[in-house]
Design a protein around this motif. Structure first.
Motif, PDB file in Angstrom:
ATOM      1  N   VAL A  55      73.004  59.935  18.467  1.00  0.00           N
ATOM      2  CA  VAL A  55      73.250  60.134  19.887  1.00  0.00           C
ATOM      3  C   VAL A  55      72.637  58.962  20.647  1.00  0.00           C
ATOM      4  O   VAL A  55      72.076  58.050  20.049  1.00  0.00           O
ATOM      5  CB  VAL A  55      72.676  61.492  20.365  1.00  0.00           C
TER       6      VAL A  55
ATOM      7  N   CYS B  81      75.016  54.710  20.733  1.00  0.00           N
ATOM      8  CA  CYS B  81      75.285  55.379  19.454  1.00  0.00           C
ATOM      9  C   CYS B  81      75.662  54.365  18.373  1.00  0.00           C
ATOM     10  O   CYS B  81      75.143  54.417  17.253  1.00  0.00           O
ATOM     11  CB  CYS B  81      76.403  56.400  19.603  1.00  0.00           C
TER      12      CYS B  81
ATOM     13  N   LEU C 268      76.958  69.132  22.713  1.00  0.00           N
ATOM     14  CA  LEU C 268      76.151  68.581  21.629  1.00  0.00           C
ATOM     15  C   LEU C 268      74.763  69.196  21.693  1.00  0.00           C
ATOM     16  O   LEU C 268      74.525  70.121  22.466  1.00  0.00           O
ATOM     17  CB  LEU C 268      76.097  67.056  21.730  1.00  0.00           C
TER      18      LEU C 268
ATOM     19  N   HIS D 296      73.672  64.626  26.368  1.00  0.00           N
ATOM     20  CA  HIS D 296      74.359  63.778  25.389  1.00  0.00           C
ATOM     21  C   HIS D 296      75.860  63.988  25.516  1.00  0.00           C
ATOM     22  O   HIS D 296      76.347  65.102  25.443  1.00  0.00           O
ATOM     23  CB  HIS D 296      73.905  64.102  23.966  1.00  0.00           C
TER      24      HIS D 296
ATOM     25  N   GLU E 134      78.366  61.638  20.047  1.00  0.00           N
ATOM     26  CA  GLU E 134      77.593  61.528  18.804  1.00  0.00           C
ATOM     27  C   GLU E 134      78.476  60.836  17.775  1.00  0.00           C
ATOM     28  O   GLU E 134      79.672  61.124  17.693  1.00  0.00           O
ATOM     29  CB  GLU E 134      77.181  62.914  18.319  1.00  0.00           C
TER      30      GLU E 134
END
Length: 135
Positions: free
Chosen positions: A35, A56, A119, A124, A127
């Protein structure tokens, strides 16, 4: 290099990534979903999809480097984006472009982008996980 990226004839050519990767190495590397945290666990780019995508990908690059690999060794990426809509694609691609420029990667390996409801942490937005192979 254990990975060869290919665009088969009969499939569309996508500038950002290749449709197929051929892995010939012997050591598999599985990178947990990354993340937009920096090294101190602080979220980078809160509310900014492009900035979070960039972080990421940079985190994937850091994880790969730690085990003696690079994006050249990645066979597949899986990306999870909160509340995905096609209108978010330009922001997503902006983040990928910024990260790959910093990492010296082009094109990226095949990937799957999935829209998800949420997430692990509410701020966030994305991911990214990776599977790589090295000799």
């Amino acid at each position: 290099m254990a990975i060869t990226l290919v665009d088969p004839s009969g499939l569309p050519k996508i500038d950002v990534y290749r449709q197929v990767s051929i892995a010939t190495g012997s050591k598999l590397i599985f990178i947990a979903g990354q993340v937009a945290w920096d090294a101190d666990g602080v979220t980078v780019g809160e509310g900014d999809l492009a900035a979070q995508v960039e972080q990421c990908y940079l985190n994937i690059g850091t994880a790969l480097a730690e085990v003696g690999a690079s994006f050249d060794d990645v066979a597949k990426l899986t990306v999870y984006v909160v509340d995905w809509t096609p209108e978010k694609m330009p922001l997503f691609l902006e983040g990928v472009t910024r990260a790959t420029a910093k990492l010296g990667v082009t094109p990226v390996p095949p990937g799957t982008l999935l829209g998800v409801a949420a997430l692990d942490v509410p701020n966030h937005l994305v991911e990214v996980e990776a599977t790589a192979i090295i000799d």
